[in-house]
Enzyme design. Structure first.
Site, mmCIF file in Angstrom:
data_model
loop_
_atom_site.group_PDB
_atom_site.id
_atom_site.type_symbol
_atom_site.label_atom_id
_atom_site.label_comp_id
_atom_site.label_asym_id
_atom_site.label_seq_id
_atom_site.Cartn_x
_atom_site.Cartn_y
_atom_site.Cartn_z
ATOM 1 N N MET A 27 9.874 -7.280 2.565
ATOM 2 C CA MET A 27 9.824 -7.348 4.031
ATOM 3 C C MET A 27 9.590 -8.799 4.458
ATOM 4 S SD MET A 27 8.353 -3.814 5.446
ATOM 5 C CE MET A 27 6.618 -4.148 5.337
ATOM 6 N N LEU A 30 7.217 -14.171 2.131
ATOM 7 C CA LEU A 30 7.025 -14.074 0.688
ATOM 8 C C LEU A 30 5.796 -14.845 0.205
ATOM 9 C CD1 LEU A 30 10.717 -14.554 -0.489
ATOM 10 C CD2 LEU A 30 9.546 -12.470 0.264
ATOM 11 N N HIS A 34 5.791 -11.812 -4.657
ATOM 12 C CA HIS A 34 7.246 -11.590 -4.542
ATOM 13 C C HIS A 34 8.003 -12.534 -5.484
ATOM 14 C CE1 HIS A 34 5.902 -10.560 -0.306
ATOM 15 N NE2 HIS A 34 6.543 -9.455 -0.657
ATOM 16 N N GLN A 145 2.810 -3.867 -8.639
ATOM 17 C CA GLN A 145 1.785 -2.856 -8.942
ATOM 18 C C GLN A 145 0.744 -2.759 -7.821
ATOM 19 O OE1 GLN A 145 1.423 -0.550 -11.257
ATOM 20 N NE2 GLN A 145 -0.592 -0.011 -10.446
ATOM 21 N N ASP A 147 1.131 -2.208 -4.750
ATOM 22 C CA ASP A 147 1.424 -1.000 -3.977
ATOM 23 C C ASP A 147 1.682 0.125 -4.982
ATOM 24 O OD1 ASP A 147 1.367 -2.056 -1.240
ATOM 25 O OD2 ASP A 147 3.019 -3.287 -1.936
ATOM 26 N N GLN A 150 3.253 3.397 -3.767
ATOM 27 C CA GLN A 150 4.668 3.158 -3.426
ATOM 28 C C GLN A 150 5.519 3.142 -4.704
ATOM 29 O OE1 GLN A 150 6.351 0.289 -0.435
ATOM 30 N NE2 GLN A 150 6.594 -1.016 -2.204
ATOM 31 N N SER A 182 -1.173 -10.652 -0.714
ATOM 32 C CA SER A 182 -0.540 -9.740 0.225
ATOM 33 C C SER A 182 -0.184 -10.534 1.473
ATOM 34 C CB SER A 182 -1.529 -8.624 0.589
ATOM 35 O OG SER A 182 -1.110 -7.980 1.773
ATOM 36 N N ARG A 184 -0.501 -9.511 4.283
ATOM 37 C CA ARG A 184 -1.524 -9.190 5.287
ATOM 38 C C ARG A 184 -2.777 -10.059 5.182
ATOM 39 N NH1 ARG A 184 0.937 -4.039 4.695
ATOM 40 N NH2 ARG A 184 1.580 -3.278 6.733
HETATM 41 O O1 PAF Z 1 6.823 -3.207 -0.448
HETATM 42 C C1 PAF Z 1 7.494 -3.545 0.540
HETATM 43 O O2 PAF Z 1 7.566 -4.719 0.902
HETATM 44 C C2 PAF Z 1 8.257 -2.485 1.326
HETATM 45 O O3 PAF Z 1 7.549 -1.299 1.386
HETATM 46 C C3 PAF Z 1 9.685 -2.252 0.799
HETATM 47 C C4 PAF Z 1 9.674 -1.695 -0.612
HETATM 48 C C5 PAF Z 1 10.472 -3.549 0.833
HETATM 49 C C6 PAF Z 1 10.406 -1.235 1.697
HETATM 50 O O4 PAF Z 1 10.478 -1.670 3.004
#
Ligand code: PAF
Length: 277
Positions: A27, A30, A34, A145, A147, A150, A182, A184
């Site tokens: 999203m 970065l 990432h 990991q 998340d 997810q 993160s 955030r």
């Molecule tokens: O982890 C994230 O950044 C988001 O949840 C993802 C996997 C790109 C989906 O929008």
């Protein structure tokens, strides 16, 4: 590096790629976490595609989508320095065309933990990731990991929908004091940032108990709650000691286990986890 917006351009770029394609969905905004995923994809695949899309459907009504941090130019420079082949930045109109009404939902493992706190979140994540997978058609897809739920939900969806994609989950990247990276973290004030190490400290204390031979899951949950309670700024949403794959809470720790937590620091919601066994 190609910067692509439209779906036909993405498909044309994908068709021109031979061999294994690695995909890193993001999203944007970065951070090192990432970049680690992109480096790993680069090392393991012939081509790498990164997507940047702030997915509106995974934000709850009380979560401020408009305040989600964005810096496309910086992101593109970072990705280009790692020599990814393409970055796909689809628009809302491409991902959710007018009249959109098809959703991908995963059942039981989306209910506890994050799912209990954010009831519509995973429906948004699985829908967008399925759409991204359909468009990019990678051989491998890379997730962090950090998340953990997810990652488990996406593994489940990939199996259930027979996507021929290997899901690769890479270790959490941390700041030197242990705080998990993160996007955030940017919201934390100076004092909240200092307090934020409490998550790492709570997880580490529970892990120490485990390494000392403790297998009673409740004792690990109690230890994590105890440490979190020592930080007055931390408001605990959940603390969990669950089976790594099913995410069901454990009585006795046996196989691979996920210790996880969600904590509010002021207005910022932080999650973190350790894997045991
Ligand atoms: O982890 C994230 O950044 C988001 O949840 C993802 C996997 C790109 C989906 O929008």
């Amino acid at each position: 590096m190609k910067i692509i917006t439209s779906l036909p351009d993405l498909r044309a770029a994908r068709l021109s790629m031979q061999g294994a394609v690695g995909f890193v969905p993001t999203m944007g905004f970065l951070h090192e976490g990432h970049l680690t995923l992109i480096r790993r994809a680069k090392a393991e695949c012939n081509h790498v595609i990164v997507s940047i899309f702030v997915n509106p459907t995974q934000f709850g009504a009380n979560e401020d989508l408009s305040k989600y941090p964005r810096d496309l130019e910086r992101d593109l420079n970072l990705i280009s320095a790692l020599e990814a082949d393409a970055v796909w930045t689809p628009t809302n109109e491409i991902m959710y065309p007018k009249g959109f009404q098809t959703w991908v939902e995963v059942d039981a493992i989306t209910r506890p933990l994050e799912g209990a706190m954010r009831p519509t979140h995973f429906k948004g994540v699985t829908t967008i990731v399925a759409k991204l997978f359909n468009a990019v058609q990678p051989q491998r897809a890379y997730f962090g990991q950090k998340d953990a739920q997810q990652a488990a939900v996406i593994r489940q969806m990939t199996r259930d929908l027979n996507f021929p994609i290997e899901i690769i989950v890479c270790p959490t990247v941390r700041e030197t004091d242990g705080l998990a990276m993160s996007s955030r973290n940017k919201y934390l004030t100076g004092e909240e940032r200092a307090a934020a190490t409490i998550l790492f400290r709570a997880l580490s204390a529970a892990k120490d108990l485990y390494e000392g031979g403790e297998r009673n899951a409740e004792k690990l949950r109690i230890k994590m709650r105890e440490i979190l309670a020592s930080e007055p700024r931390a408001q605990v949403q959940y603390v969990s000691c669950a089976d790594y794959d099913s995410l069901e809470e454990l009585d006795v720790i046996q196989g691979k286990t996920l210790l996880s937590m969600a904590v509010m620091l002021g207005k910022t919601r932080l999650i973190d986890n350790f894997v045991l066994g």
